[in-house]
Design a protein around this motif. Structure first.
Motif, PDB file in Angstrom:
ATOM      1  N   LYS A 124      71.492  44.372  41.526  1.00 18.45           N
ATOM      2  CA  LYS A 124      70.450  45.350  41.849  1.00 18.45           C
ATOM      3  C   LYS A 124      69.275  45.130  41.344  1.00 18.45           C
ATOM      4  O   LYS A 124      67.978  45.204  41.974  1.00 18.45           O
ATOM      5  CB  LYS A 124      70.878  46.841  41.202  1.00 18.45           C
ATOM      6  N   ASP A 149      75.869  45.980  48.691  1.00 19.13           N
ATOM      7  CA  ASP A 149      75.883  47.343  48.311  1.00 19.13           C
ATOM      8  C   ASP A 149      76.547  48.105  49.381  1.00 19.13           C
ATOM      9  O   ASP A 149      76.179  47.790  50.650  1.00 19.13           O
ATOM     10  CB  ASP A 149      74.705  48.046  47.641  1.00 19.13           C
ATOM     11  N   ILE A 207      77.467  51.431  35.411  1.00 18.79           N
ATOM     12  CA  ILE A 207      77.296  52.076  37.069  1.00 18.79           C
ATOM     13  C   ILE A 207      77.779  53.427  37.340  1.00 18.79           C
ATOM     14  O   ILE A 207      77.444  54.066  38.071  1.00 18.79           O
ATOM     15  CB  ILE A 207      77.650  50.883  38.019  1.00 18.79           C
ATOM     16  N   ASP A 210      75.563  55.666  35.967  1.00 16.81           N
ATOM     17  CA  ASP A 210      74.199  55.854  36.808  1.00 16.81           C
ATOM     18  C   ASP A 210      74.530  56.644  38.040  1.00 16.81           C
ATOM     19  O   ASP A 210      73.786  57.582  38.310  1.00 16.81           O
ATOM     20  CB  ASP A 210      74.038  54.441  37.316  1.00 16.81           C
ATOM     21  N   SER A 211      75.893  56.611  38.507  1.00 12.20           N
ATOM     22  CA  SER A 211      76.329  57.392  39.586  1.00 12.20           C
ATOM     23  C   SER A 211      76.375  59.050  38.949  1.00 12.20           C
ATOM     24  O   SER A 211      75.986  59.984  39.874  1.00 12.20           O
ATOM     25  CB  SER A 211      77.918  57.176  40.033  1.00 12.20           C
ATOM     26  N   ASN A 216      71.946  55.783  40.232  1.00 10.75           N
ATOM     27  CA  ASN A 216      72.475  54.792  41.028  1.00 10.75           C
ATOM     28  C   ASN A 216      71.942  54.744  42.306  1.00 10.75           C
ATOM     29  O   ASN A 216      71.523  53.950  42.930  1.00 10.75           O
ATOM     30  CB  ASN A 216      73.844  54.503  40.851  1.00 10.75           C
ATOM     31  N   GLU A 220      69.201  52.567  44.464  1.00 11.62           N
ATOM     32  CA  GLU A 220      69.588  52.059  45.736  1.00 11.62           C
ATOM     33  C   GLU A 220      68.290  52.459  46.931  1.00 11.62           C
ATOM     34  O   GLU A 220      68.128  51.781  47.812  1.00 11.62           O
ATOM     35  CB  GLU A 220      70.842  52.637  46.330  1.00 11.62           C
ATOM     36  N   ASN A 325      64.109  50.701  35.565  1.00 16.97           N
ATOM     37  CA  ASN A 325      65.379  49.994  35.474  1.00 16.97           C
ATOM     38  C   ASN A 325      65.713  49.861  33.934  1.00 16.97           C
ATOM     39  O   ASN A 325      66.650  50.017  33.531  1.00 16.97           O
ATOM     40  CB  ASN A 325      65.418  48.896  36.291  1.00 16.97           C
TER      41      ASN A 325
END
Length: 385
Positions: A124, A149, A207, A210-211, A216, A220, A325
């Motif tokens: 990422k 991804d 991750i 992040d979701s 996340n 994206e 980030n």
């Protein structure tokens, strides 16, 4: 049959393991050049021996003696350190899978891109932190960048054979994570154990958090901005709890193309490995009758402000996505360590964005410097007065 060469950067991680699982099922079609890992020398050595790799590289130099011992007598070269990772990436395989997590993957990914071959991108940070630098390198080298991804691979498939000028919307779907239906007052008390229990996907802790914060999807969004140059105003996010539709592209004639598939990363990886063709996978086909219904709803940026922060960072451009980030990584680590409340993750990121706005990076070295400074400043914010 044409045998293709492949290197897997991050071979012992989840993307690397899924990639090698697919290669294992069609072993005669591939010759493995390089495999890399962070510090798991024994696991890497086993893979290097199984796939007869030319070289195996660990990022942690302290793991090199164990790697050399495990590979003794095999004829497989062993190396360690950042320079060795870059050299492995620069060996010019027909396809390089770039799956090293974090900023450690930036320089090797750049080295692979500079060879002018095909890079399957699963790192990422390459486009979130170094989007302008990386895409400029792709143009210079003539490399082909294939997104791994699931969302970006879905968009890539939906765009095939179409003109970007005809795109009305690119829609990234988001599961909404484990807290999508939690009230705001409950989110304050969310624990790391609860945050990493993703309802649909099996992923690592970072991750998964992040979701849960929706960051996340924000990251994206920034990646999509660089991969698919339709303009930031044509990108949007929608929550889709079933994670069956992986993303959609709407065209100006009113047609919307969507890519559907199981929640298994071997599907988008297979798309990248076989491109421009298709290959078999062991994934079970979708049973839409069993799924029953597909639902969609707008994201809630009051409870989950991370997507707003990412969208604003994408609009700002330059170094701001790299700051976003880096600050997020530090904040998530603090949450996982029990030092920060779940709802404070996005607040911490926003505070970092408000106090550090460096000039746009002109090189990869600039990106890495911005990342380091942003991390240091975020850590300072986290320290008690």
């Amino acid at each position: 049959m044409t045998v293709r060469t492949i290197s897997v950067l991050g071979a012992t991680g989840s993307i690397g393991a899924s990639t090698l699982d697919l290669i294992r099922r069609d072993r005669a079609a591939w010759r493995v050049i390089a495999l890399t890992a962070n510090g798991n020398a024994l696991a890497l050595a086993q893979l290097a021996i199984e796939f007869a790799a030319e070289v195996a590289v660990v990022a942690e130099e302290a793991a090199l003696p164990a790697l050399r011992e495990a590979l003794a007598g095999t004829g497989i070269a062993a190396a360690a350190g950042e320079a060795a990772l870059i050299e492995a990436a620069a060996r010019g395989a027909d396809l390089t899978v770039a799956a090293i997590v974090g900023c450690a993957g930036l320089a090797p990914t750049m080295a692979a891109i500079e060879q002018g071959k095909t890079v399957a991108l699963a790192n990422k940070e390459a486009l979130v932190s170094a989007g302008e630098v990386m895409t400029a390198a792709v143009l210079r080298s003539g490399a082909t960048l294939l997104p791994v991804d699931s969302e970006h691979n879905a968009i890539f498939q939906c765009l095939a054979g179409n003109d970007m000028a005809d795109v009305r919307w690119i829609t990234l779907t988001a599961s909404g994570g484990p807290f999508r239906d939690w009230p705001l007052e409950r989110l304050v008390h969310a624990t790391p154990a609860e945050a990493v229990k993703h309802p649909n996907w099996s992923m690592g802790a970072k991750i998964s958090v992040d979701s849960a914060t929706m960051m996340n999807k924000g990251l994206e969004y920034i990646e999509a901005f660089h991969l698919f140059p339709v303009g930031i105003e044509r990108l949007r996010i929608i929550v889709h709890p079933q994670s069956v539709v992986h993303s959609m592209v709407e065209y100006r004639d009113g047609s919307t193309l969507a890519q559907l598939g199981p929640s298994d990363m071997r599907v988008p990886i297979a798309s990248a490995l076989a491109w421009p063709r298709r290959m078999d996978t062991p994934c079970a086909p979708l049973d839409l009758a069993a799924i029953g219904e597909l639902t969609f709803r707008a994201p809630d940026e009051v409870r989950f402000p991370a997507t707003r922060l990412a969208r604003e960072a994408a609009h700002a451009g330059g170094a701001i996505p790299a700051v976003l980030n880096a600050a997020n990584e530090v904040a998530v680590a603090a949450f996982l360590a029990g030092k920060l409340a779940f709802t404070s993750i996005a607040a911490q990121v926003e505070a970092s964005l408000g106090r550090y706005a460096p000039p746009a990076p002109a090189s990869l070295a600039d990106v890495i410097a911005v990342d380091a400074e942003a991390r240091a400043r975020t850590l300072e914010l986290l320290e008690p007065a």
